[in-house]
Scaffold this active site. Structure first.
Site, PDB file in Angstrom:
ATOM      1  N   LYS A  53     -33.635  -2.597  33.460  1.00 13.06           N
ATOM      2  CA  LYS A  53     -34.396  -3.775  33.032  1.00 13.06           C
ATOM      3  C   LYS A  53     -33.750  -4.398  31.790  1.00 13.06           C
ATOM      4  O   LYS A  53     -33.616  -5.617  31.694  1.00 13.06           O
ATOM      5  CB  LYS A  53     -35.863  -3.390  32.767  1.00 13.06           C
ATOM      6  CG  LYS A  53     -36.629  -3.154  34.060  1.00 13.06           C
ATOM      7  CD  LYS A  53     -37.988  -2.499  33.885  1.00 13.06           C
ATOM      8  CE  LYS A  53     -38.580  -2.193  35.262  1.00 13.06           C
ATOM      9  NZ  LYS A  53     -39.860  -1.500  35.245  1.00 13.06           N
ATOM     10  N   GLN A  97     -43.753   0.957  30.994  1.00 13.37           N
ATOM     11  CA  GLN A  97     -43.226   1.628  32.189  1.00 13.37           C
ATOM     12  C   GLN A  97     -44.188   2.709  32.665  1.00 13.37           C
ATOM     13  O   GLN A  97     -44.642   3.544  31.872  1.00 13.37           O
ATOM     14  CB  GLN A  97     -41.831   2.217  31.872  1.00 13.37           C
ATOM     15  CG  GLN A  97     -41.120   2.821  33.059  1.00 13.37           C
ATOM     16  CD  GLN A  97     -40.757   1.794  34.139  1.00 13.37           C
ATOM     17  OE1 GLN A  97     -40.511   0.626  33.848  1.00 13.37           O
ATOM     18  NE2 GLN A  97     -40.737   2.225  35.382  1.00 13.37           N
ATOM     19  N   ASP A 120     -45.838  -7.777  34.572  1.00 14.63           N
ATOM     20  CA  ASP A 120     -45.961  -6.916  35.753  1.00 14.63           C
ATOM     21  C   ASP A 120     -46.983  -7.480  36.737  1.00 14.63           C
ATOM     22  O   ASP A 120     -47.038  -7.029  37.891  1.00 14.63           O
ATOM     23  CB  ASP A 120     -46.432  -5.514  35.329  1.00 14.63           C
ATOM     24  CG  ASP A 120     -45.293  -4.505  35.223  1.00 14.63           C
ATOM     25  OD1 ASP A 120     -44.352  -4.616  36.026  1.00 14.63           O
ATOM     26  OD2 ASP A 120     -45.372  -3.622  34.363  1.00 14.63           O
TER      27      ASP A 120
HETATM   28  N1  GUN Z   1     -43.041   2.099  37.622  1.00 13.73           N
HETATM   29  C1  GUN Z   1     -42.625   1.940  38.901  1.00 13.73           C
HETATM   30  N2  GUN Z   1     -42.662   0.630  39.247  1.00 13.73           N
HETATM   31  C2  GUN Z   1     -43.115  -0.044  38.159  1.00 13.73           C
HETATM   32  C3  GUN Z   1     -43.363  -1.416  37.902  1.00 13.73           C
HETATM   33  O1  GUN Z   1     -43.187  -2.299  38.745  1.00 13.73           O
HETATM   34  N3  GUN Z   1     -43.804  -1.704  36.653  1.00 13.73           N
HETATM   35  C4  GUN Z   1     -44.032  -0.748  35.708  1.00 13.73           C
HETATM   36  N4  GUN Z   1     -44.496  -1.136  34.520  1.00 13.73           N
HETATM   37  N5  GUN Z   1     -43.816   0.535  35.915  1.00 13.73           N
HETATM   38  C5  GUN Z   1     -43.354   0.878  37.141  1.00 13.73           C
END
Ligand code: GUN
Length: 281
Positions: A53, A97, A120
């Site tokens: 990211k 996350q 998100d």
């Molecule tokens: N963990 C796995 N997929 C995601 C996601 O799309 N967003 C976040 N914040 N954590 C994740």
């Protein structure tokens, strides 16, 4: 002839468009766009996701702010980090996350993220708006899948779509997006009575289960579009999806591989959402 969807190439193309948007924003508003990424603990998969990211931010010119907290951090320590980011004018998007370590209440933490910074798309307001077909920040993976369908010219209007998996992150928002795109949608899950029968009716089949080779060739209609959201490791540690790709692919019109299908689009849509969040502020 089956088309194997090149998610990596599509993600790169869209990142070029996002970069142009980010550059325009910077020159007009005289500031950078900022994304805060919060990682608690040392889950190896989460570390890889967060690293990717941050790399994607660099690629499109978004300034990333990373916050790393130890696995044993207290709920209130994490809460104060998120609250600080919530009021920071340089931050347009906040991503915590998941999963968080067991002792932390993720629901409570996510509620501290203001709707307008919820890149998100997990908040009650954003999911509520999505279900009403209103403009909002949409969860990245399903939003990326819609972009794939759009860019590859896969018709959704009047088509039968089957989503296997009912998670809040993928299955449910995916179903909403497909309904909003005029598909007739069925959501299947572990208690579905006739999973194979449901899947066999799908013009568009989205697999978001988390089990290797869960979708086999006998479950797929000739000419279907198959979208594989799975991110599993097989016995050799190799990344693989939920679909038995080798045996399914010849039956499909379109299919996404793993890796190189949905995965690269997810992070790209996070960049897209961060740009949208900045533009709305
Ligand atoms: N963990 C796995 N997929 C995601 C996601 O799309 N967003 C976040 N914040 N954590 C994740």
């Amino acid at each position: 002839m089956t088309v194997v969807i090149d998610g990596k190439k599509l993600a790169q193309d869209i990142r070029v468009e996002i970069k142009a948007g980010v550059d325009k924003f910077r020159s007009e508003r005289k500031r950078d766009i900022g994304l805060a990424v919060v990682l608690v603990g040392d889950n190896p998969a989460s570390q890889v996701y967060v690293r990717n990211k941050i790399k994607a931010c660099e690629e499109v010119g978004i300034k990333s702010y990373s916050e790393y907290l130890p696995a044993n951090c207290a709920q209130n320590s994490l809460a104060s980090v998120v609250k600080r980011l919530a009021t920071d004018k340089n931050i347009d998007g906040i991503l915590v996350q998941l999963p968080l370590p067991e002792h932390l209440d993720a629901e409570k933490i996510l509620k501290l993220i203001p709707t307008e910074k919820d890149v998100d798309g997990f908040s009650e307001e954003n999911t509520g708006k999505l279900s009403r077909g209103e403009d909002c920040l949409v969860a990245c993976t399903p939003n990326g899948i819609m972009k794939i369908l759009e860019r590859y010219g896969v018709e959704t209007c009047g088509k039968k779509a089957v989503v296997v998996g009912r998670s809040d992150i993928v299955g449910k928002p995916m179903a909403m997006l497909l309904i909003n795109a005029d598909a007739t949608v069925t959501v299947c899950h572990s208690k579905t009575a006739d999973l194979k029968g449901e899947c066999l009716r799908a013009d568009i089949l989205v697999a978001a289960v988390g089990k290797t080779k869960f979708i086999t060739a006998d479950m797929v209609k000739e000419g279907a579009t198959v979208i594989d959201v799975g991110m599993n490791r097989n016995e050799n540690g190799k990344l693989c999806g939920d679909v038995d790709f080798e045996n399914v692919k010849d039956k499909c019109s379109y299919i996404t591989p793993v890796p190189g299908g949905v995965g690269p689009m997810t992070i790209t849509m996070l960049m897209y959402n961060t740009l949208q969040a900045a533009l709305r502020r």
